[in-house]
Design a protein around this motif. Structure first.
Motif, short mmCIF file in Angstrom:
data_model
loop_
_atom_site.label_atom_id
_atom_site.label_comp_id
_atom_site.label_asym_id
_atom_site.label_seq_id
_atom_site.Cartn_x
_atom_site.Cartn_y
_atom_site.Cartn_z
N SER A 20 0.84 -1.21 0.00
CA SER A 20 0.00 0.00 0.00
C SER A 20 0.86 1.25 0.00
CB SER A 20 -0.90 0.01 1.23
OG SER A 20 -1.75 -1.09 1.20
N THR B 13 1.11 -5.85 -7.07
CA THR B 13 0.62 -4.66 -6.38
C THR B 13 0.37 -3.50 -7.34
OG1 THR B 13 1.89 -5.32 -4.46
CG2 THR B 13 1.10 -3.07 -4.48
N ALA B 90 -4.58 3.68 -2.12
CA ALA B 90 -3.44 2.79 -1.89
C ALA B 90 -3.84 1.57 -1.05
CB ALA B 90 -2.32 3.56 -1.21
N CYS B 91 -4.68 1.79 -0.04
CA CYS B 91 -5.10 0.68 0.83
C CYS B 91 -5.88 -0.37 0.03
CB CYS B 91 -5.96 1.19 1.98
SG CYS B 91 -5.00 2.03 3.22
N GLY B 94 -3.50 -2.17 -2.28
CA GLY B 94 -2.57 -3.02 -1.53
C GLY B 94 -3.24 -4.30 -1.08
N MET B 118 -8.19 -3.26 5.32
CA MET B 118 -7.55 -2.45 4.28
C MET B 118 -8.49 -2.15 3.12
SD MET B 118 -4.48 -1.82 5.24
CE MET B 118 -3.30 -1.57 3.93
#
Lengths: 118, 331
Positions: A20, B13, B90-91, B94, B118
């Protein structure tokens, strides 16, 4: 081909956080690179007016008109209140008819002058 | 993890099934929802940009990103709003590597809890924080409504996903593993009692998906007639582009999660085979169709109505599902 990796929960959490973080870095870089550099900031507005205008007391159009008339055109305001807006329909009609009569006379005069070649 | 696994992790990712894939899929999902809504309302929907208008959401995103004018008030904290929205994006990306979509399959005990935190809690939390960073009277009202709805929809969503995870993995060393659940849940659908439990969970999940996406009838947090756009009233330009992207990504990943955890992903076919890929696409499209259909056939509920309906059609099925699961396991 599928690669399977079995991990401890804490390691999984760390790996996901690392992924992340990396994505955040890439996404933030892309965002600040791609968004427009020249930004024009506008203050919040309500009903077409800026916040600094709307947050102050602002007079209405009618109040502005009568305020101007009372303060800077007292004689004219006197005529309006004493000759026209007296509350009597006759006064209003007299005032309007006199102006309209004058306008009709001027119109007739201009018409005659035009017809006679002036 | 060795070097090749790290490289594969970076690919997973950032490209597939991570950032790039989710970005494209979320814009495509937005296109689908808009196109289906247009069909229901006898309109054309997106038609001009790209074949059949498929690139319209990307063009909308690009235009918003390139807007030069930013509207802000004295108390706006634009950098904080941008950062929180980027953290939300991003979470989500990810966490997506925990779903068995790509070549790399990360699994471990209890990873469902990491995934849920997340992929579901963080995005909505970041939307709330971003909204509060750009304050305004309508924003505050929208956020308060959003938080009220979340008090019911998030527990329903969590429990609805938890039940298949628990049923599929409670005897396994990898208990509550997302990946293991996805591989085993189709066996549960073949058992009549478990199928009933899963069906109740699925109903509750579809209802909570609707409220997570803030689509009608649960769109009171962004009610346009009353509070302009609610929690996102003060967003404009690039910030609005980020907020819309995060919203679409949240919906996309939520639907993908239901496809993999409750419906078994590629099952009955194998993972990464042609049949499996087609099956995932089919399940995904059906769920998008259901969400878009509910969006178009309902009007907006008032807040107390929305909460009551969420409790009735989301909370009660999921509660029955929990009781049935416990009875099925221990009796």
């Amino acid at each position: 081909m599928i690669i399977e990796v079995v991990m401890d929960p804490s390691i999984t959490a760390l790996i996901i956080l690392a992924g992340s973080g990396l994505t955040l870095l890439i996404a933030a870089t892309l965002y600040y690179l791609l968004k427009s550099r020249s930004v024009r900031t506008t203050e919040l507005y309500l009903s077409g007016e800026g916040e600094n205008v709307v947050s102050n007391l602002s007079p209405g159009v009618g109040s502005l008109y009568y305020g101007f008339m009372k303060r800077f055109a007292k004689n004219l305001y006197k005529v309006l209140t004493e000759s026209v807006h007296t509350g009597s329909l006759h006064d209003w009609f007299n005032f309007i008819a006199s102006w309209l009569g004058l306008l009709v006379l001027i119109a007739i005069l201009v018409l005659i002058l035009m017809l006679t070649g002036w | 993890m060795d070097v090749s696994q790290v490289a594969l992790f970076l690919f997973s990712t950032l490209v597939f099934p991570g950032f790039l894939f989710i970005f494209i899929l979320s814009l495509f999902t937005q296109y689908l929802v808009r196109k289906i809504s247009a069909r229901y309302q006898k309109r054309m929907g997106p038609s001009y940009i790209g074949p059949y208008g498929v690139l319209q959401p990307f063009m909308d995103f690009w235009k918003l990103l390139r807007v030069k004018e930013v509207v802000r008030s004295r108390y706006s904290m634009q950098r904080v709003a941008e950062l929180t929205l980027l953290i939300g994006i991003a979470c989500i990306t990810g966490a997506i590597v925990l779903l068995p979509i790509g070549v790399l399959n990360i699994r471990g005990p209890l990873d469902y809890l990491v995934f849920f935190y997340m992929a579901s809690v963080m995005p909505i939390l970041m939307i709330v924080l971003a909204s509060l960073s750009m304050p305004g009277p309508y924003t505050s009202l929208g956020v308060s409504r959003l938080l009220s709805i979340l008090t019911i929809s998030e527990p329903v969503y969590f429990t609805g996903l938890f039940i298949p995870c628990f049923l599929a993995t409670y005897r396994d060393p990898l208990v509550l593993s997302v990946s293991m659940t996805s591989h085993r849940v189709m066996d549960l659908w073949l058992n009549p009692v478990a199928a009933l439990i899963l069906l109740l969970s699925l109903i509750a999940l579809v209802i909570s998906l609707q409220s997570k996406a803030m689509y009608p009838p649960f769109n009171i947090p962004e009610a346009e007639q009353e509070i302009i756009a609610g929690f996102e009233t003060e967003f404009s330009g690039p910030l609005l582009a980020l907020a819309s992207l995060l919203h679409d990504m949240d919906l996309t990943v939520s639907i993908l999660t239901v496809v993999y955890i409750v419906l078994g992903g590629p099952a009955p076919f194998q993972h990464l085979t042609l049949g499996g890929i087609l099956m995932v696409i089919l399940k995904y499209l059906v769920l998008v169709l259901v969400v878009a259909t509910i969006k178009n056939i309902f009007g907006r509920y008032r807040l107390e109505q929305a909460l009551m309906q969420l409790l009735k059609y989301g909370g009660i099925p999921v509660l029955i599902s929990v009781i049935l699961s416990l009875a099925w396991i221990y009796l």
